[in-house]
Motif scaffolding. Structure first.
Motif, PDB file in Angstrom:
ATOM      1  N   ASP A   1       0.580  -1.420   0.060  1.00  0.00           N
ATOM      2  CA  ASP A   1      -0.379   0.076   0.086  1.00  0.00           C
ATOM      3  C   ASP A   1       0.758   1.376  -0.141  1.00  0.00           C
ATOM      4  O   ASP A   1       0.779   2.549  -0.885  1.00  0.00           O
ATOM      5  N   THR A   2       1.731   1.298   1.296  1.00  0.00           N
ATOM      6  CA  THR A   2       2.942   2.502   0.888  1.00  0.00           C
ATOM      7  C   THR A   2       3.319   3.084  -0.451  1.00  0.00           C
ATOM      8  O   THR A   2       3.365   4.136  -1.095  1.00  0.00           O
ATOM      9  N   LEU A   3       4.718   1.752  -1.431  1.00  0.00           N
ATOM     10  CA  LEU A   3       5.173   2.078  -2.195  1.00  0.00           C
ATOM     11  C   LEU A   3       3.485   2.038  -3.415  1.00  0.00           C
ATOM     12  O   LEU A   3       3.935   3.111  -4.312  1.00  0.00           O
ATOM     13  N   ALA A   4       2.582   2.039  -3.604  1.00  0.00           N
ATOM     14  CA  ALA A   4       1.126   2.074  -4.417  1.00  0.00           C
ATOM     15  C   ALA A   4       0.873   3.154  -4.180  1.00  0.00           C
ATOM     16  O   ALA A   4      -0.209   4.259  -5.112  1.00  0.00           O
ATOM     17  N   GLY A   5       0.981   4.341  -3.085  1.00  0.00           N
ATOM     18  CA  GLY A   5       0.712   5.624  -2.653  1.00  0.00           C
ATOM     19  C   GLY A   5       1.369   5.882  -3.007  1.00  0.00           C
ATOM     20  O   GLY A   5       0.592   7.527  -3.624  1.00  0.00           O
ATOM     21  N   ALA A   6       2.681   5.991  -3.529  1.00  0.00           N
ATOM     22  CA  ALA A   6       3.445   6.864  -3.803  1.00  0.00           C
ATOM     23  C   ALA A   6       3.538   8.008  -3.306  1.00  0.00           C
ATOM     24  O   ALA A   6       3.693   9.235  -3.930  1.00  0.00           O
ATOM     25  N   ARG A   7       3.243   8.488  -1.235  1.00  0.00           N
ATOM     26  CA  ARG A   7       3.692   9.200  -1.167  1.00  0.00           C
ATOM     27  C   ARG A   7       4.850   9.200  -0.961  1.00  0.00           C
ATOM     28  O   ARG A   7       5.747   8.822  -0.450  1.00  0.00           O
ATOM     29  N   ARG A   8       5.002  10.854  -0.949  1.00  0.00           N
ATOM     30  CA  ARG A   8       7.077  11.297  -0.863  1.00  0.00           C
ATOM     31  C   ARG A   8       7.018  11.719   0.415  1.00  0.00           C
ATOM     32  O   ARG A   8       7.043  12.718   0.810  1.00  0.00           O
ATOM     33  N   ALA A   9       7.115  11.166   1.901  1.00  0.00           N
ATOM     34  CA  ALA A   9       7.326  11.551   3.113  1.00  0.00           C
ATOM     35  C   ALA A   9       8.146  12.022   3.900  1.00  0.00           C
ATOM     36  O   ALA A   9       9.235  11.152   2.783  1.00  0.00           O
ATOM     37  N   PRO A  10       8.466  13.204   4.202  1.00  0.00           N
ATOM     38  CA  PRO A  10       9.782  13.447   3.972  1.00  0.00           C
ATOM     39  C   PRO A  10      10.441  12.687   5.727  1.00  0.00           C
ATOM     40  O   PRO A  10       9.890  11.832   6.333  1.00  0.00           O
ATOM     41  N   ALA A  11      11.511  12.173   5.833  1.00  0.00           N
ATOM     42  CA  ALA A  11      12.408  11.862   6.673  1.00  0.00           C
ATOM     43  C   ALA A  11      12.039  12.359   7.874  1.00  0.00           C
ATOM     44  O   ALA A  11      12.656  12.922   8.232  1.00  0.00           O
ATOM     45  N   PRO A  12      11.695  11.716   8.534  1.00  0.00           N
ATOM     46  CA  PRO A  12      11.227  11.858  10.268  1.00  0.00           C
ATOM     47  C   PRO A  12      12.605  12.664  10.957  1.00  0.00           C
ATOM     48  O   PRO A  12      14.094  11.922  10.318  1.00  0.00           O
ATOM     49  N   GLU A  13      12.774  13.598  11.381  1.00  0.00           N
ATOM     50  CA  GLU A  13      13.383  13.950  12.493  1.00  0.00           C
ATOM     51  C   GLU A  13      13.809  13.362  13.660  1.00  0.00           C
ATOM     52  O   GLU A  13      13.412  14.693  14.743  1.00  0.00           O
ATOM     53  N   ALA A  14      13.845  12.534  14.201  1.00  0.00           N
ATOM     54  CA  ALA A  14      13.951  11.751  15.534  1.00  0.00           C
ATOM     55  C   ALA A  14      15.188  12.144  16.144  1.00  0.00           C
ATOM     56  O   ALA A  14      16.544  11.910  16.224  1.00  0.00           O
ATOM     57  N   ARG A  15      14.785  13.415  17.099  1.00  0.00           N
ATOM     58  CA  ARG A  15      15.312  13.540  18.658  1.00  0.00           C
ATOM     59  C   ARG A  15      15.565  12.781  19.858  1.00  0.00           C
ATOM     60  O   ARG A  15      14.713  12.194  20.048  1.00  0.00           O
ATOM     61  N   VAL A  16      16.724  12.329  20.371  1.00  0.00           N
ATOM     62  CA  VAL A  16      16.930  11.890  21.449  1.00  0.00           C
ATOM     63  C   VAL A  16      17.381  13.132  22.608  1.00  0.00           C
ATOM     64  O   VAL A  16      17.762  13.622  22.626  1.00  0.00           O
ATOM     65  N   GLY A  17      15.828  13.132  23.141  1.00  0.00           N
ATOM     66  CA  GLY A  17      15.584  13.576  24.023  1.00  0.00           C
ATOM     67  C   GLY A  17      16.097  13.819  25.397  1.00  0.00           C
ATOM     68  O   GLY A  17      16.161  12.629  25.569  1.00  0.00           O
ATOM     69  N   PRO A  18      16.373  14.956  26.567  1.00  0.00           N
ATOM     70  CA  PRO A  18      16.899  14.031  27.803  1.00  0.00           C
ATOM     71  C   PRO A  18      15.965  13.516  28.515  1.00  0.00           C
ATOM     72  O   PRO A  18      16.306  12.358  28.873  1.00  0.00           O
ATOM     73  N   VAL A  19      14.803  12.980  28.264  1.00  0.00           N
ATOM     74  CA  VAL A  19      13.872  12.861  28.833  1.00  0.00           C
ATOM     75  C   VAL A  19      13.616  11.202  28.610  1.00  0.00           C
ATOM     76  O   VAL A  19      13.632   9.907  29.691  1.00  0.00           O
ATOM     77  N   LEU A  20      13.849  10.814  26.881  1.00  0.00           N
ATOM     78  CA  LEU A  20      14.302   9.114  26.657  1.00  0.00           C
ATOM     79  C   LEU A  20      15.208   9.132  27.616  1.00  0.00           C
ATOM     80  O   LEU A  20      15.562   7.870  27.436  1.00  0.00           O
ATOM     81  N   ARG A  21      16.222  10.000  27.644  1.00  0.00           N
ATOM     82  CA  ARG A  21      17.423   9.373  27.928  1.00  0.00           C
ATOM     83  C   ARG A  21      17.241   8.333  29.330  1.00  0.00           C
ATOM     84  O   ARG A  21      17.619   8.126  29.542  1.00  0.00           O
ATOM     85  N   ARG A  22      16.814   9.221  30.120  1.00  0.00           N
ATOM     86  CA  ARG A  22      16.283   9.221  31.842  1.00  0.00           C
ATOM     87  C   ARG A  22      16.340   7.431  31.821  1.00  0.00           C
ATOM     88  O   ARG A  22      16.242   6.780  32.091  1.00  0.00           O
ATOM     89  N   ILE A  23      14.527   7.562  31.227  1.00  0.00           N
ATOM     90  CA  ILE A  23      14.145   6.895  30.372  1.00  0.00           C
ATOM     91  C   ILE A  23      15.295   5.267  30.536  1.00  0.00           C
ATOM     92  O   ILE A  23      15.113   4.205  31.040  1.00  0.00           O
TER      93      ILE A  23
END
Length: 298
Positions: free
Chosen positions: A113-135
């Motif tokens: 479905d993803t390939l057939a939809g041909a949606r060109r989504a931008p790559a996520p800019e996922a950052r590691v925040g201080p809360v996730l590091r504490r976890i």
């Protein structure tokens, strides 16, 4: 050889996802990626399993194009155009029919479905925040690490770093899990079930490539692996698709030997609707040999 078979032979046959120079078919181009995925999955279907006689020597592995078109109830011409990237955004009915004929599972159907939809989504800019590091640090008794959609390990705790081959020391291992698996022989010690882990990595990269066709870093990683690793090319050509889930994995550490651990994947969105990071958490049943081994490593 009829016209369809001749065209199929020129295109490399079912499951041919790699060009002669080692470049992966369809990376950065969702139309070509759709065709490459269909070819790979077509090559996986044994004709006798869908009621088609093998009929002597076959030039291609799996189903011929006209056989799949007949099973899906669509014209051969239209199916050929799908594989060649000349037909775009097929209808829901066509996708349903192809998924049934190819025997796609839930993850593979979502990728289709993803390939057939041909949606060109931008790559996520996922950052590691201080809360996730504490976890992650608070989970000191469990091996934990986090990856992005390129399989870069971007965060970990001490036990996770140690169990996964020395993530805390960049000199010990590459912090991209795919490079580690395919380009570092040490990965086969850490992962005794190497073939399964390698297939997972390729399947996850294929999903990411379909979602983010404009991600140049991801495309460069896939191209590098395709050039440097024949095993990567072999697994990619199968059309493997994998979504992170849960289950059990075997890992080896020089101090504890083989460990069979439960694992769970937790998704941390980068923004609403984005995949973001995946946190991988390993654990062992209380009182088990594995639990005692993890306690010693801590």
């Amino acid at each position: 050889m009829n016209g369809v078979e001749e065209s199929e032979h020129r295109d490399g046959g079912a499951g041919d996802g790699v060009s002669p120079v080692g470049l992966i078919d369809g990376v950065g181009d969702t139309r070509r990626a759709l065709g490459g995925f269909l070819r790979a999955r077509r090559g996986r279907v044994a004709p006798e399993h869908v009621g088609i006689s093998g009929g002597g020597r076959r030039r291609v592995r799996g189903l011929r194009r006209e056989e799949l078109a007949q099973l899906a109830g669509i014209s051969v011409d239209y199916y050929v155009r799908l594989e060649q990237g000349r037909a775009t955004q097929p209808s829901r009915e066509v996708l349903d029919a192809l998924a049934r004929a190819l025997g796609l599972d839930e993850a593979e159907r979502a990728h289709l479905d993803t390939l057939a939809g041909a949606r060109r989504a931008p790559a996520p800019e996922a950052r590691v925040g201080p809360v996730l590091r504490r976890i992650l640090d608070a989970m000191s008794g469990l091996p934990v690490f986090a990856t992005n959609h390129r399989l870069d390990v971007v965060a970990w705790n001490g036990l996770g770093a140690e169990l996964m081959g020395g993530l805390g020391d960049p000199g010990r291992r590459d912090r991209n899990n795919a490079r580690f698996l395919f380009l570092d022989p040490a990965s086969r010690f850490v992962h005794p079930e190497w073939e399964g882990r390698a297939a997972e990595a390729v399947g996850q990269l294929r999903v990411s490539a379909g979602r983010y066709p404009d991600d140049t870093e991801l495309a460069a990683l896939i191209t590098e692996l395709s050039r440097r690793s024949a095993e990567f090319r072999r697994i990619w050509a199968t059309g493997e698709v994998v979504m992170c889930a849960a289950g059990r994995k075997r890992l080896r550490h020089p101090r504890t030997g083989l460990l069979t651990l439960d694992f769970e994947t937790l998704h941390v969105p980068a923004a609403p609707g984005e995949t973001g990071l995946v946190v991988h958490v390993f654990s062992a049943e209380e009182g088990s040999r594995e639990a005692a081994a993890l306690a010693r490593l801590v």
